[in-house]
Design a protein around this motif. Structure first.
Motif, mmCIF file in Angstrom:
data_model
loop_
_atom_site.group_PDB
_atom_site.id
_atom_site.type_symbol
_atom_site.label_atom_id
_atom_site.label_comp_id
_atom_site.label_asym_id
_atom_site.label_seq_id
_atom_site.Cartn_x
_atom_site.Cartn_y
_atom_site.Cartn_z
ATOM 1 N N ALA A 101 -8.605 29.957 -0.486
ATOM 2 C CA ALA A 101 -9.748 29.243 -1.068
ATOM 3 C C ALA A 101 -9.296 28.282 -2.165
ATOM 4 N N ARG B 53 -14.991 29.008 -5.322
ATOM 5 C CA ARG B 53 -14.519 29.387 -3.983
ATOM 6 C C ARG B 53 -13.643 30.640 -4.033
ATOM 7 N N ARG C 249 -15.781 33.839 -4.677
ATOM 8 C CA ARG C 249 -16.592 34.176 -3.499
ATOM 9 C C ARG C 249 -15.734 34.717 -2.361
ATOM 10 N N ALA C 250 -14.592 34.071 -2.110
ATOM 11 C CA ALA C 250 -13.713 34.497 -1.019
ATOM 12 C C ALA C 250 -13.130 35.880 -1.300
#
Length: 77
Positions: A27, A57, A60-61
């Protein structure tokens, strides 16, 4: 001046990063950012907007892939 994001994803086993660590690393890559993966964390640097978007990102990843903790530090160099 660049913005620098340093992050560590847990749980972390040295030499055997799990899927949550790999997801966060993927990410962070791209988007005109410099990414350095190290034994205790990852450093991402670039312009403000790109680094801040990468921070989102990465979190979240990592969480989606099973991270139990994501530690983040932002600094300006």
């Amino acid at each position: 001046m660049a913005l620098v994001l340093e992050f560590t994803v847990e749980p972390f086993t040295e030499g055997a990063p799990g899927p949550h660590v790999q997801a966060a690393l993927e990410a962070a890559r791209g988007h005109d950012l410099e990414v350095e993966f190290g034994p205790f964390g990852t450093v991402v640097s670039g312009d403000d907007d790109a680094v801040l978007a990468a921070a989102d990102r990465v979190q979240r990843a990592a969480v989606a892939a099973g991270a139990t903790q994501v530690s983040i530090r932002l600094t300006r160099t």
